[in-house]
Motif scaffolding. Structure first.
Motif, PDB file in Angstrom:
ATOM      1  N   ARG A   9      -3.345  34.795  14.880  1.00  0.00           N
ATOM      2  CA  ARG A   9      -2.653  33.679  15.518  1.00  0.00           C
ATOM      3  C   ARG A   9      -2.386  32.583  14.492  1.00  0.00           C
ATOM      4  O   ARG A   9      -2.820  31.430  14.628  1.00  0.00           O
ATOM      5  CB  ARG A   9      -3.473  33.138  16.693  1.00  0.00           C
ATOM      6  CG  ARG A   9      -3.540  34.087  17.871  1.00  0.00           C
ATOM      7  CD  ARG A   9      -4.349  33.503  19.017  1.00  0.00           C
ATOM      8  NE  ARG A   9      -4.419  34.415  20.134  1.00  0.00           N
ATOM      9  CZ  ARG A   9      -3.516  34.498  21.109  1.00  0.00           C
ATOM     10  NH1 ARG A   9      -2.456  33.704  21.092  1.00  0.00           N
ATOM     11  NH2 ARG A   9      -3.658  35.365  22.092  1.00  0.00           N
ATOM     12  N   ARG A  11       0.296  32.050  10.587  1.00  0.00           N
ATOM     13  CA  ARG A  11       1.358  32.654   9.780  1.00  0.00           C
ATOM     14  C   ARG A  11       0.890  33.922   9.064  1.00  0.00           C
ATOM     15  O   ARG A  11       1.705  34.660   8.510  1.00  0.00           O
ATOM     16  CB  ARG A  11       1.895  31.636   8.772  1.00  0.00           C
ATOM     17  CG  ARG A  11       2.742  30.534   9.402  1.00  0.00           C
ATOM     18  CD  ARG A  11       3.274  29.592   8.325  1.00  0.00           C
ATOM     19  NE  ARG A  11       4.179  28.582   8.848  1.00  0.00           N
ATOM     20  CZ  ARG A  11       3.802  27.381   9.293  1.00  0.00           C
ATOM     21  NH1 ARG A  11       2.502  27.061   9.290  1.00  0.00           N
ATOM     22  NH2 ARG A  11       4.693  26.506   9.743  1.00  0.00           N
ATOM     23  N   GLU A 114      12.682  26.981  10.082  1.00  0.00           N
ATOM     24  CA  GLU A 114      11.286  26.797  10.468  1.00  0.00           C
ATOM     25  C   GLU A 114      10.903  25.353  10.785  1.00  0.00           C
ATOM     26  O   GLU A 114      10.160  25.116  11.755  1.00  0.00           O
ATOM     27  CB  GLU A 114      10.348  27.369   9.398  1.00  0.00           C
ATOM     28  CG  GLU A 114       8.906  27.408   9.842  1.00  0.00           C
ATOM     29  CD  GLU A 114       8.051  28.344   9.008  1.00  0.00           C
ATOM     30  OE1 GLU A 114       6.991  28.750   9.500  1.00  0.00           O
ATOM     31  OE2 GLU A 114       8.446  28.683   7.876  1.00  0.00           O
ATOM     32  N   ALA A 117      11.963  24.859  14.345  1.00  0.00           N
ATOM     33  CA  ALA A 117      11.286  25.783  15.262  1.00  0.00           C
ATOM     34  C   ALA A 117       9.815  25.421  15.422  1.00  0.00           C
ATOM     35  O   ALA A 117       9.248  25.553  16.520  1.00  0.00           O
ATOM     36  CB  ALA A 117      11.431  27.219  14.757  1.00  0.00           C
ATOM     37  N   VAL A 118       9.189  24.946  14.363  1.00  0.00           N
ATOM     38  CA  VAL A 118       7.778  24.563  14.430  1.00  0.00           C
ATOM     39  C   VAL A 118       7.580  23.362  15.360  1.00  0.00           C
ATOM     40  O   VAL A 118       6.570  23.265  16.066  1.00  0.00           O
ATOM     41  CB  VAL A 118       7.234  24.259  13.020  1.00  0.00           C
ATOM     42  CG1 VAL A 118       5.917  23.489  13.085  1.00  0.00           C
ATOM     43  CG2 VAL A 118       7.014  25.556  12.255  1.00  0.00           C
ATOM     44  N   ILE A 121       7.210  24.821  18.754  1.00  0.00           N
ATOM     45  CA  ILE A 121       5.915  25.472  18.921  1.00  0.00           C
ATOM     46  C   ILE A 121       4.797  24.449  19.100  1.00  0.00           C
ATOM     47  O   ILE A 121       3.946  24.575  19.981  1.00  0.00           O
ATOM     48  CB  ILE A 121       5.611  26.381  17.709  1.00  0.00           C
ATOM     49  CG1 ILE A 121       6.490  27.630  17.736  1.00  0.00           C
ATOM     50  CG2 ILE A 121       4.142  26.772  17.673  1.00  0.00           C
ATOM     51  CD1 ILE A 121       6.154  28.593  18.858  1.00  0.00           C
ATOM     52  N   ASP A 125       2.341  24.062  22.217  1.00  0.00           N
ATOM     53  CA  ASP A 125       0.915  24.331  22.014  1.00  0.00           C
ATOM     54  C   ASP A 125       0.032  23.150  22.428  1.00  0.00           C
ATOM     55  O   ASP A 125      -1.110  23.329  22.838  1.00  0.00           O
ATOM     56  CB  ASP A 125       0.641  24.686  20.551  1.00  0.00           C
ATOM     57  CG  ASP A 125       1.059  26.111  20.223  1.00  0.00           C
ATOM     58  OD1 ASP A 125       1.422  26.853  21.163  1.00  0.00           O
ATOM     59  OD2 ASP A 125       1.028  26.487  19.034  1.00  0.00           O
ATOM     60  N   GLU A 176      10.100  36.551  11.749  1.00  0.00           N
ATOM     61  CA  GLU A 176       8.885  35.819  12.078  1.00  0.00           C
ATOM     62  C   GLU A 176       9.141  34.325  12.210  1.00  0.00           C
ATOM     63  O   GLU A 176       8.456  33.628  12.964  1.00  0.00           O
ATOM     64  CB  GLU A 176       7.803  36.090  11.032  1.00  0.00           C
ATOM     65  CG  GLU A 176       7.019  37.361  11.278  1.00  0.00           C
ATOM     66  CD  GLU A 176       6.162  37.269  12.532  1.00  0.00           C
ATOM     67  OE1 GLU A 176       4.979  36.883  12.433  1.00  0.00           O
ATOM     68  OE2 GLU A 176       6.693  37.553  13.635  1.00  0.00           O
ATOM     69  N   VAL A 177      10.134  33.820  11.501  1.00  0.00           N
ATOM     70  CA  VAL A 177      10.504  32.416  11.656  1.00  0.00           C
ATOM     71  C   VAL A 177      11.256  32.215  12.975  1.00  0.00           C
ATOM     72  O   VAL A 177      10.969  31.280  13.731  1.00  0.00           O
ATOM     73  CB  VAL A 177      11.355  31.934  10.466  1.00  0.00           C
ATOM     74  CG1 VAL A 177      11.881  30.523  10.720  1.00  0.00           C
ATOM     75  CG2 VAL A 177      10.530  31.964   9.178  1.00  0.00           C
ATOM     76  N   ARG A 179      10.986  33.878  15.588  1.00  0.00           N
ATOM     77  CA  ARG A 179      10.085  34.077  16.724  1.00  0.00           C
ATOM     78  C   ARG A 179       9.603  32.746  17.287  1.00  0.00           C
ATOM     79  O   ARG A 179       9.338  32.622  18.487  1.00  0.00           O
ATOM     80  CB  ARG A 179       8.892  34.951  16.301  1.00  0.00           C
ATOM     81  CG  ARG A 179       7.880  35.188  17.409  1.00  0.00           C
ATOM     82  CD  ARG A 179       6.992  36.386  17.112  1.00  0.00           C
ATOM     83  NE  ARG A 179       6.128  36.214  15.966  1.00  0.00           N
ATOM     84  CZ  ARG A 179       4.916  35.650  16.017  1.00  0.00           C
ATOM     85  NH1 ARG A 179       4.454  35.181  17.165  1.00  0.00           N
ATOM     86  NH2 ARG A 179       4.176  35.552  14.934  1.00  0.00           N
ATOM     87  N   TYR A 180       9.504  31.734  16.450  1.00  0.00           N
ATOM     88  CA  TYR A 180       9.037  30.431  16.898  1.00  0.00           C
ATOM     89  C   TYR A 180      10.004  29.765  17.876  1.00  0.00           C
ATOM     90  O   TYR A 180       9.630  28.816  18.563  1.00  0.00           O
ATOM     91  CB  TYR A 180       8.836  29.499  15.695  1.00  0.00           C
ATOM     92  CG  TYR A 180       7.657  29.834  14.814  1.00  0.00           C
ATOM     93  CD1 TYR A 180       6.697  30.752  15.207  1.00  0.00           C
ATOM     94  CD2 TYR A 180       7.496  29.208  13.583  1.00  0.00           C
ATOM     95  CE1 TYR A 180       5.619  31.049  14.397  1.00  0.00           C
ATOM     96  CE2 TYR A 180       6.415  29.491  12.769  1.00  0.00           C
ATOM     97  CZ  TYR A 180       5.476  30.415  13.176  1.00  0.00           C
ATOM     98  OH  TYR A 180       4.407  30.694  12.367  1.00  0.00           O
TER      99      TYR A 180
END
Length: 219
Positions: A9, A11, A114, A117-118, A121, A125, A176-177, A179-180
């Motif tokens: 969970r 990077r 990213e 996108a972060v 997230i 979260d 993977e980027v 996905r965020y």
């Protein structure tokens, strides 16, 4: 033997996925982010990013990092480029031009996609999305991502891959980027090539295996 430091969970998921794609044997060292530990310095605290044992390996105190036979490296996306280059095969660049394109798109994802996108997230979260400020943050980040999605959708229209005509480490890194941003379906609906590409990437057995392990970790 390759050692990957970091929980799934985090990077580090990128590195675990690539190791699976390459069929690499590895040791997983589950280092937890300090923010997830009540007292990271307590005697019974789990191994975390401020634990002396981990700082001895990576003084920056960040995950993931790897120890590949004594070679220690940080930065998840760069680690993947290194591992793909070292072990070769179809996931790696077959020409200098392909290697350059893989680096280009990886850097683009890291610098242009990213950061926005972060924000999404982190808002989700921390449950900040339930506040007006959080909702504004998410809307602003999604708006900023529209240009990235549009450009990438046009790029994928030709071959459906980031580089060349096959799945490579560049697809994995960029996927993977992206996905965020999956909590924002409107972005993918407006970019059908991106949506179909990400679905193909995430249908790969190595991705599914990584996510199954990830799901078993404690929140």
């Amino acid at each position: 033997m390759l050692s990957i430091y970091g929980v799934y969970r985090s990077r580090a998921s990128r590195n675990y996925w690539l190791a699976g794609e390459l069929g690499l044997p590895f040791v997983s060292v589950p280092v937890v982010q300090t923010r997830r530990v009540d007292d990271p310095h307590a005697a019974d605290a789990p191994l975390n990013t401020q634990s002396p044992e981990f700082l001895a390996v990576n003084p920056t105190g960040l995950i993931p990092c790897i120890d590949d036979g004594g070679f220690v490296m940080t930065e998840s996306l760069a680690i993947n480029l290194y591992l793909a280059r070292k072990h070769g095969g179809p996931l790696s660049g077959q020409t200098v031009t392909e290697e350059a394109e893989m680096l280009q798109w990886t850097m683009w994802a890291a610098t242009e996609v990213e950061p926005h996108a972060v924000k999404i997230i982190l808002a989700l979260d921390t449950n900040a999305a339930e506040s007006e400020a959080g909702r504004l943050t998410i809307r602003g980040a999604a708006k900023a991502l529209k240009t990235c999605f549009r450009r990438f959708d046009q790029h994928l229209a030709a071959t459906g891959h980031v580089v060349g005509d096959r799945f490579t480490v560049a697809d994995l890194n960029v996927a993977e980027v992206f996905r965020y941003a999956m909590s924002q379906p409107q972005l993918f609906d407006a970019a059908p090539n991106v949506k179909a590409w990400l679905e193909r990437c995430q249908a790969r057995p190595a991705f599914r295996a990584m996510m199954e392990t990830r799901a078993k970790e404690l929140e």
